[in-house]
Write an enzyme that holds these catalytic residues in place. Structure first.
Site, mmCIF file in Angstrom:
data_model
loop_
_atom_site.group_PDB
_atom_site.id
_atom_site.type_symbol
_atom_site.label_atom_id
_atom_site.label_comp_id
_atom_site.label_asym_id
_atom_site.label_seq_id
_atom_site.Cartn_x
_atom_site.Cartn_y
_atom_site.Cartn_z
ATOM 1 N N GLU A 3 4.278 34.542 60.949
ATOM 2 C CA GLU A 3 4.287 35.524 62.021
ATOM 3 C C GLU A 3 4.865 34.902 63.302
ATOM 4 O OE1 GLU A 3 3.887 38.387 61.059
ATOM 5 O OE2 GLU A 3 1.940 38.883 60.177
ATOM 6 N N ASN B 288 8.720 42.445 62.647
ATOM 7 C CA ASN B 288 8.456 41.565 63.793
ATOM 8 C C ASN B 288 9.199 40.233 63.663
ATOM 9 O OD1 ASN B 288 7.051 40.301 61.774
ATOM 10 N ND2 ASN B 288 5.053 40.358 62.765
ATOM 11 N N ASP C 73 4.533 33.669 49.333
ATOM 12 C CA ASP C 73 3.239 33.908 49.951
ATOM 13 C C ASP C 73 2.324 34.744 49.062
ATOM 14 O OD1 ASP C 73 4.744 36.265 50.209
ATOM 15 O OD2 ASP C 73 4.941 36.121 52.374
ATOM 16 N N HIS D 175 9.146 38.207 60.988
ATOM 17 C CA HIS D 175 8.508 37.175 60.147
ATOM 18 C C HIS D 175 9.331 36.892 58.896
ATOM 19 C CE1 HIS D 175 5.664 40.209 57.887
ATOM 20 N NE2 HIS D 175 6.713 39.973 57.138
HETATM 21 C C1 GLP Z 1 6.087 40.970 53.637
HETATM 22 C C2 GLP Z 1 6.360 39.672 52.970
HETATM 23 C C3 GLP Z 1 7.725 39.218 53.329
HETATM 24 C C4 GLP Z 1 8.680 40.391 53.251
HETATM 25 C C5 GLP Z 1 8.378 41.382 54.332
HETATM 26 C C6 GLP Z 1 9.227 42.648 54.303
HETATM 27 O O1 GLP Z 1 4.883 41.439 53.580
HETATM 28 N N1 GLP Z 1 5.405 38.650 53.224
HETATM 29 O O2 GLP Z 1 8.093 38.150 52.479
HETATM 30 O O3 GLP Z 1 9.976 39.926 53.439
HETATM 31 O O4 GLP Z 1 7.012 41.692 54.349
HETATM 32 O O5 GLP Z 1 8.829 43.519 53.292
HETATM 33 P P1 GLP Z 1 9.593 44.866 52.909
HETATM 34 O O6 GLP Z 1 10.746 44.481 52.062
HETATM 35 O O7 GLP Z 1 8.591 45.683 52.177
HETATM 36 O O8 GLP Z 1 10.027 45.494 54.187
#
Ligand code: GLP
Length: 258
Positions: free
Chosen positions: A148, A141, A72, A143
Site C-alpha cells: 500500500e 491507489n 500475496d 499498490h
Molecule cells: C489486488 C491484488 C493486486 C492486484 C490489484 C488489482 O487486490 N493484491 O495484486 O493487482 O488488487 O486488482 P484488479 O485486477 O481486480 O483490479
C-alpha cells in the site's frame, strides 16, 4: 537513484491486453524452461489466465517444468475459502494446467507466525533462483501486490494492513463488508524489484490515475508502483482507458501516435 523509463504499450481494450500479456507469458514458457513465474490475482488477470489455460489445452505450452510464486494472500482466510487468492488461482489457472501442485506457491495466510512465513517465502524464492517473469496488476491507489502507499522500497515479504480503499475494491469476493480481510501477507517492493523481468498490466478507467502516477508522477512511496521505474526491465501493458491520463504519449501502438 537512476531511473529507467518502462516500455509502455497501449492496446485497444481489456481483451487485447489479455491477449498481449498471455503472448508474453507463452513466449517465456516456450523459450526458457524451467521458468519461475511471479503471479498476480484480480479481475485484470482473469482473461489472461483463461488464455493460458486455452493454450495449455491446445498443447501449445506446458507448465510441467514451471514454478510460480504468487504476490500475496489475505491473512486469516483459509485456502479453501472462496475469497482466498489460493482459491482464485485454483479456479482460474492451477486446476487447469499441468504445473506440479507443490511448485504453485502462495504465502500461507493461516500461518500462526506470519513473520516466519514471510521469511520462509523469501527464502523459497531465493532457493528457486529468483523470479524470471513477474506479472503485476496495480491498485487504484498505486499498490503493487499489497504494498500500500507508504510501503518502503526496501521492503521484503511481510504482513501489511490493507487500506480501506483496497478493502472496498476487493469487497466483491466476500459476503459482507465485515468479512473483508484487514491484513495480508505480500511480497515487498524490493522482492518485486528483484524479479528479472516485470510485466505490469492495467485495464479500465479506474486505473488511469494510478497508471499516470506510476509512470509520470514522482518516484516515491506515495505511489508504490512508481518503484518500477528503478528496475530497468519493465513492460507496462494498458488498454486505452487505463492509459487515458498519461500525458507524455505516444507509446507503442498508441492510436494517438503522430
Ligand atoms: C489486488 C491484488 C493486486 C492486484 C490489484 C488489482 O487486490 N493484491 O495484486 O493487482 O488488487 O486488482 P484488479 O485486477 O481486480 O483490479
Amino acid at each position: 537513484m537512476k531511473q529507467y523509463p518502462p516500455r509502455i504499450e497501449v492496446v485497444g481494450n481489456a481483451d487485447a491486453v489479455a491477449e498481449r500479456a498471455a503472448a508474453t507469458i507463452i513466449g517465456q514458457l516456450r523459450d526458457r524452461q524451467p521458468v519461475t513465474l511471479g503471479l498476480a490475482t484480480g479481475a485484470t488477470m482473469t482473461p489472461l489466465y483463461a488464455r493460458l489455460v486455452t493454450a495449455t489445452r491446445a498443447g501449445l505450452i506446458s507448465f510441467r517444468a514451471a514454478s510460480s510464486f504468487n504476490l500475496d494472500e489475505y491473512v486469516g482466510v483459509a485456502p479453501q475459502s472462496p475469497g482466498s487468492f489460493r482459491a482464485y488461482m485454483q479456479e482460474h489457472l492451477f486446476r487447469h494446467v499441468d504445473m506440479p501442485a507443490e511448485r504453485a506457491r502462495i504465502p500461507d495466510g493461516m500461518a500462526a507466525d506470519v513473520a516466519a512465513e514471510a521469511a520462509r517465502y523469501e527464502a523459497q524464492i531465493a532457493a528457486a533462483g529468483g523470479i524470471d517473469l513477474l506479472l503485476l496488476g496495480i491498485g487504484t491507489n498505486g499498490h503493487i501486490g499489497f504494498n500500500e502507499p507508504g510501503s518502503d522500497f526496501a521492503s521484503r515479504t511481510r504482513e501489511i494492513r490493507l487500506d480501506e480503499a483496497t478493502r472496498t475494491a476487493n469487497a466483491g469476493s466476500f459476503p459482507d463488508r465485515a468479512s473483508v480481510p484487514r491484513r495480508a501477507i505480500t511480497m515487498g517492493v524490493a522482492t518485486i524489484l528483484d524479479a528479472k523481468r516485470i510485466l505490469l498490466v492495467a485495464t479500465g478507467p479506474e486505473k488511469a490515475a494510478a497508471v499516470a502516477a506510476a509512470i509520470e508522477g514522482p518516484v516515491g512511496t506515495a505511489c508504490p508502483a512508481s518503484a518500477l521505474r528503478l528496475h530497468g526491465n519493465v513492460d507496462v501493458l494498458c488498454d486505452e482507458s487505463a492509459a487515458a491520463a498519461l500525458v507524455n504519449r505516444p507509446y507503442t501502438n498508441d492510436r494517438r501516435r503522430a
